[in-house]
Structures are given as C-alpha cells and as structure tokens.
Design a protein around this motif. Sequence first.
Motif, PDB file in Angstrom:
ATOM      1  N   SER A 130       0.835  -1.210   0.000  1.00 41.56           N
ATOM      2  CA  SER A 130       0.000   0.000   0.000  1.00 41.56           C
ATOM      3  C   SER A 130       0.864   1.252   0.000  1.00 41.56           C
ATOM      4  O   SER A 130       2.047   1.215   0.349  1.00 41.56           O
ATOM      5  CB  SER A 130      -0.924   0.009   1.218  1.00 41.56           C
ATOM      6  N   TYR A 131       0.249   2.356  -0.365  1.00 42.99           N
ATOM      7  CA  TYR A 131       0.966   3.634  -0.473  1.00 42.99           C
ATOM      8  C   TYR A 131       1.672   4.002   0.820  1.00 42.99           C
ATOM      9  O   TYR A 131       2.844   4.389   0.818  1.00 42.99           O
ATOM     10  CB  TYR A 131      -0.025   4.740  -0.864  1.00 42.99           C
ATOM     11  N   ILE A 132       0.983   3.875   1.954  1.00 47.76           N
ATOM     12  CA  ILE A 132       1.571   4.317   3.214  1.00 47.76           C
ATOM     13  C   ILE A 132       2.780   3.487   3.593  1.00 47.76           C
ATOM     14  O   ILE A 132       3.784   4.015   4.082  1.00 47.76           O
ATOM     15  CB  ILE A 132       0.518   4.303   4.352  1.00 47.76           C
ATOM     16  N   ASN A 133       2.692   2.169   3.326  1.00 48.23           N
ATOM     17  CA  ASN A 133       3.832   1.315   3.684  1.00 48.23           C
ATOM     18  C   ASN A 133       5.004   1.504   2.731  1.00 48.23           C
ATOM     19  O   ASN A 133       6.166   1.402   3.138  1.00 48.23           O
ATOM     20  CB  ASN A 133       3.405  -0.156   3.714  1.00 48.23           C
ATOM     21  N   GLN A 134       4.683   1.813   1.491  1.00 46.93           N
ATOM     22  CA  GLN A 134       5.747   2.060   0.527  1.00 46.93           C
ATOM     23  C   GLN A 134       6.416   3.406   0.774  1.00 46.93           C
ATOM     24  O   GLN A 134       7.619   3.568   0.571  1.00 46.93           O
ATOM     25  CB  GLN A 134       5.167   2.034  -0.900  1.00 46.93           C
ATOM     26  N   THR A 135       5.634   4.364   1.283  1.00 47.33           N
ATOM     27  CA  THR A 135       6.151   5.727   1.489  1.00 47.33           C
ATOM     28  C   THR A 135       6.781   5.926   2.863  1.00 47.33           C
ATOM     29  O   THR A 135       7.882   6.469   2.984  1.00 47.33           O
ATOM     30  CB  THR A 135       5.015   6.756   1.301  1.00 47.33           C
ATOM     31  N   LEU A 136       6.075   5.492   3.894  1.00 50.73           N
ATOM     32  CA  LEU A 136       6.546   5.723   5.264  1.00 50.73           C
ATOM     33  C   LEU A 136       7.170   4.490   5.912  1.00 50.73           C
ATOM     34  O   LEU A 136       7.876   4.618   6.922  1.00 50.73           O
ATOM     35  CB  LEU A 136       5.381   6.207   6.144  1.00 50.73           C
ATOM     36  N   GLY A 137       6.903   3.334   5.335  1.00 48.73           N
ATOM     37  CA  GLY A 137       7.404   2.084   5.918  1.00 48.73           C
ATOM     38  C   GLY A 137       8.911   2.055   6.105  1.00 48.73           C
ATOM     39  O   GLY A 137       9.398   1.741   7.204  1.00 48.73           O
ATOM     40  N   PRO A 138       9.698   2.360   5.069  1.00 50.97           N
ATOM     41  CA  PRO A 138      11.161   2.323   5.218  1.00 50.97           C
ATOM     42  C   PRO A 138      11.663   3.248   6.324  1.00 50.97           C
ATOM     43  O   PRO A 138      12.555   2.898   7.083  1.00 50.97           O
ATOM     44  CB  PRO A 138      11.654   2.779   3.840  1.00 50.97           C
TER      45      PRO A 138
END
Length: 767
Positions: free
Chosen positions: A196-204
């Motif tokens: 998902s967008y949030i995990n791809q953006t903020l996950g790292p």
Amino acid sequence: MVSTYLSYDLVNRDLQASLKRVAKQSDVSREAAYYKENISKVTSVDDLLGDYRLYSYAMKAFGLEDMTYAKAFMRKVLESDLSDDNSFANKLTDHRYRDFATAFNFSSEEKAAQSSTQVDAMVGLYTSTMVSQGNAVTTETNYFNAMMGEIGSVDDLLNNDRLRSYLFTSYGVSDSYYSRSFLRGVLSSDTGDSASYINQTLGPERDALNAQVADAQTRLAAATTTAEKTKINTEISGYESKLSGLQTYYDMADAFNFKADGTTPAGGAQTAVQKETINDLYLSRQTRVSTATAINEADYFKEKMASVDNVSDIIADRRLYNFIKTSYGLSGINVVSSTIEQILTSDLNDPNSYANRFGKSNPAYLQLAKDFGFKTDGTVTAGAAQTATQQAATVNRYYSTYNDVQDTADEKAAALYKAAISGITSVDEFMGKSDVLDFALKAVGLDPDKVSKFTVRQALMSNLNDPDSYIYKLKDDRYLTLAKAFNFNTKGDVTVPLTAQAQGTITSVAAEYTIKMTRFLADDKKTAAKTAASAEVKYYSTQMQTIQTASDFIKDDRLVNVLLTSYDVDPKSVTKDFLKQVFASDLNDPKSFVNKQTNSVWAEILGTFNFDSSGKLTAARETGAQSTGKILETQNKYTRQTLEQEQGESNAGVRLALYFERLSHSITSAYDILGDTALLEFFRVSYQLPDSFSNLDVDKQAALVKKYMNLEDLKDPEKVSKMVDKFTVMYDVQNSDASSSALSILTGSGSDGGISADLLYSLSQSR
C-alpha cells in the motif's frame, strides 16, 4: 411710534426669518464662523478662557455676557461634575450657569482603555463566544458524522473544508502545511498491505527509526556513566517522537476504509467504531468541555459500565474515573484514586465504613457509595455495578456539573480582566498583560496561540474612520470587533470612549428630562415623578453607552421619549419615519432634510450624536469640547440674543417679550420669575403691579405670582403667546402713547373705540 405689540408681532410672526436675517449680518456671521472654526481646537477650560472671542461669544449666547469678566467663577462652573447634584454649577440657583456647563464636555469625559459599559460588553462577548464555540463543537461533530455517510471518495473528504478541518483537528495535523497527494495516498491505504501507499512511502522510514531505537536501547544497557545514559535517552526520545508522528498517519489510514483508488467501498467510508474513534480524538483536542463532549463522555460511561466487574476497572480507566469525580463534584486536591476506591467499596450498613465516617462532612461521598453496588472487596457481577436508576442519576449529575470548573474559571478570568483593564493606559501595556490580552482575543474568537501580536497591535491602533487603514485591509471582522471594543488612538494611547452621545450630552439630556417631568408639581406628586424620571434617566444613561447605530436608537421608544422631552418636543408628535429622515441627514448640506426644518432644534439634536448619515457610529462627529449639536445650539442662542438686543435698542418692551417667550419653557416655579429681573419686570408690567411690589416678603411675592399667573399655562405655547400679547399691551399702557394704537389692534377701531378704566383694569387682571 409703532406699538410694542405690533413691533413684537412683526418679529415673532416669522421668527425663523428674523433669526436668519440677524445671522446674515456681517458682525454676527463673522463671529459665528470664528467660533465654529476654533471651538474644535479647544480641549480644556484653559483653552476656552484663553481665547476671549470664543469665551465671550459663548457667554453672550447663554445670556451671561455681564459675567464675562468673572473667569475664576466661570472656571468653577465649567469644571463642575454635572452628574453630582452638589457640584458648583448645580448648586447655583440661576439655571443659565448649569446650561452653560452642559454645553461643554470638560468635566465628564474620561480617557480609558475601556469604559465600564465596554468592559461589561467584553465580558458578555467572552461568555457568548465560549458558548458558541461549545455549540460549534457539537455542530461540527454532527456534521462530520452525517456527511461521512454521504461521501463517495477520499477527494470528497479533502475537498470539504469542514470535514478536512475536523479530521486535521482530530489528529493534530496543520491545515496550513500538508501535501494533498500524500494525504490522499495515506487515507486510501490498507496498513496491513505491505504494497500500500503508506507502507511504501513511510514504511522504510519507520523501519529505520525502529532499528535506531533498538540500537540505542542496546547502547543504553551497556552505558556506565550518567552523562552517557542521559545522552542516549535524549536520542531515543527523538526517535520515538518521529515514530509518533509517523504513527499519526497510520492511525488516520486505519480510521477509513477507502479503496486504493480513493473511492468509497459498498460498506461506507467508515464503520461506527472508526467514526467514534475520530469523534473521541476531536473532542479530546478541545480546550473547553462542550455539550458534545459531555454527551460523548456519558455514552462512554454507559458503554463501559456494562462490562465493569471490579472497582479497579474504574480506577484504571482515566475517562471513567474523571466522569465519576466530575459527576459528584470530587475535584478537590485531597480526592485521589484511593479515596474513590474506598468510597465505592464502603459497606453502608457499617457505621465505621469510609463513606459513613466521612459522609456527614462530605455528602457527595455517601451519595457516590449509594449509587454503586460494589462489594467491600471491590468486585461486582459484570454489568451490575449500577441499576438503570442509579446510572441515570449519575449521568444526570454529570450533565449538571461537567462545566462547573470551567464556569468558575471563566468567572475568575472575567474578574481579573475587569480589575486589570482599568489601569491600562496604552496599547503597549495592554499587549504586555498576557491574561488580559488572551481574554480579549478569545472574546472575539481569536486564538491567542495563533495570532500575530504585530497584527493585533496594528489593528488596535488603526483609524476606524479611514477606509484605507490597516484594520480594513485584514478583512477579518474579528479584528474590527476587537478594535471597536477599545479606545486607543493611532499613537497607541487611550482616548475618550466613542459613544452615541458624549457623556456631557447624556448628563445634560438626563437633567433636562428630570426638570421637565417634575415641573410645577406639588411636593407629593413631585417626589413620585422624580422617582419615575430617575428610572428613565438611569436607563437612558446606561443604554446610550451601548447604542451603535441610529436605527438602534430610533427603535427604542424609551430613549426617544427621554431625548425629545428634554428638548421640549412632544414625543407623540414625532413619527419614526420623521426621525429616520433626521438621522439620515447631512448637517453640512443646507438642502438636507434636517436643515430644511423650520425648528432648528432638529439640527441641534442630530448634532449631539456621533452617527454618520448612514446611521453608523463614527468618531468623525467628535469635535473636542463641544459636539456639533452644542456648537449649533450655541450659535443659535447667540443669534437669538443678538436679535433681542437689537430689538431692545428701539423698544425695550419687545426685548422683554422675546425674552419671556424664550425663557418660558424653562420656568419651573414662581421663584424663577422673582429671581430674574427681566422676567419679574414682565410679570409686574403684565399685571400692572407697582414698583413697590419687590419690597414685599419674597414668599408673599411668590404667592401673588401664583395667584395672577397660572404657571401650568407655560407648558402650552398658545397660552404663552396670549401672555406675551397681553404684556405688549400693558407695556404700552404703562410706558408710551402707543397704548391707544395697540389696544385698537386688539379691540377694533372706530368712533366708539374708547377704552374705559374698567376695561383696562380687566386686562391687567386677566390670565
């Protein structure tokens, strides 16, 4: 020789035309122009007394020309407090001195950051604003809950200012700094989906921060010195703060069910639980407890109590614990969690139990114990801690007390504000007192933590009469309301409060009204009339401090009645439409409605108000020591005095007749006549009394005045006119050969037009 009667009639037949003729005379018009141009520059008694032309002009206008030399005496008159019955001007028997003092504003206008009326208005505004803010919380919560069932996509949410503001407030996100595309992606994310967008953006970033925290904790465990441990703990706090910020967006994503493309699924954008979560967050962010907050807390209490099976459940739940403390008014510093626990586990059948022992001095303790059913060990069957009746009683108590602490704090804040504002003499002092400033800002709906002090300062120092001033460039009515609530000039100093009428005028109107309403009354009736008049005067004095527009004034019949009565105008003879045309007039336009009126009193009345032609309050009408109306009144009085003097040069009887006609409305007793040489001469001649009349005891003189002259008739212009006609005839009988021609006008001419002694006697005795 032209008779006194005819000479008077020629002047009085069209008195306004006679006055206009005199006003156009070069010497009169020159002095009037000088007075109008220079009186606005006068700001003190010294200024007036120091300009002989101004001073002597005003003295002549009020019939005090022979006292012009007595400057020390007149200073005491001008500096008198006209609201004090014992002041110098009010104690003088000659009303001309009081009239002269009321024409100026020397003693009554006090500079203040706020008048008492403005302070009360500010406190009232604060209260209403707080109520409005509470109502707004309820309104916005209801709006959010209703609209979330209608939106079709995340874009609908972000495009709606109210919904977006509610969301941002709930999660503490700034509405000024945010990325729409980023937020759209977050709200459309499934936090459980790694793609998902949030995990791809903020996950790292989140993973990196978690790794840094783990590494720091390892180093912390191995640290040996206090300094080293402190440094690592600070490092960990920084990582955790960033993680908390990232978690906010994960929480926001979990609060919605939007699809990855941003559309709303069949089940809706939110579940009831998700909606409740945001509601709780929004309400918890509010600095004040609103009705919506109270309802939300009550719902939470009822929901949680259904599963409580031990007192510890209440103690451990901050919201339940606070709900109970608030409901029973247990907010004292001595009330701690153990106190609540001991009360709830008390055996009411045991006189030595905690609730029974302390219940006599603290009835709330006993009531709390009675409203719950916990055993002495703190246990209870799940859901049985309260009966339906007990729970309803607890909830009702909460609704009655939830804002008590808040109200007390508001009352304290208002009291502190009232005490502090009276000593403020400049904008700098006001800005330097944070409690006072914050109170005022909150009152007008401005957040003290978000506004610029520079903006507030410039707003308070703006010229409200200049459309190009700073205040109007803000295009924010809250700042305008704030600026109007204070009396600061463009230099930041305090000035005289701007009110519909100057305080001196208000005092003058009040005094004249009381005189008119008690005129000629016997002692018993006079006392009752004075009491009634005092109530109206108090109302007028108070309300005139709050009037903001001409419309506000006109629609208040009590105010209009007091004003018109004080100016000898019958309120019943004036319509509201007429008053509207008067107040819509431009005094500087000779063709305006008010300037076309035969009676100049309407221009004088209008000039006492600080309204522009649109009926709005404006400082442009303020002219220093005198209002525009008082300037007009002074000029009109000067012209009238000049007319009477000029007529007296050719016929003293005409001057006496004009003098009596002018003063008749201000006579309140026989002693007013006896105390005025000219009025006494008018009376003596009218009734053909000998010069020795003045040698009688003064009370006997007064008795004769009442016997011959019905003072009540002075209220009727027609009867006054007949008195003057009679005087002019009697004056000629006593002083000139013109008596025969005057009498022939009244009785007719012809060969049989002789006048018998009996007829002359009858004329002298008639009323």
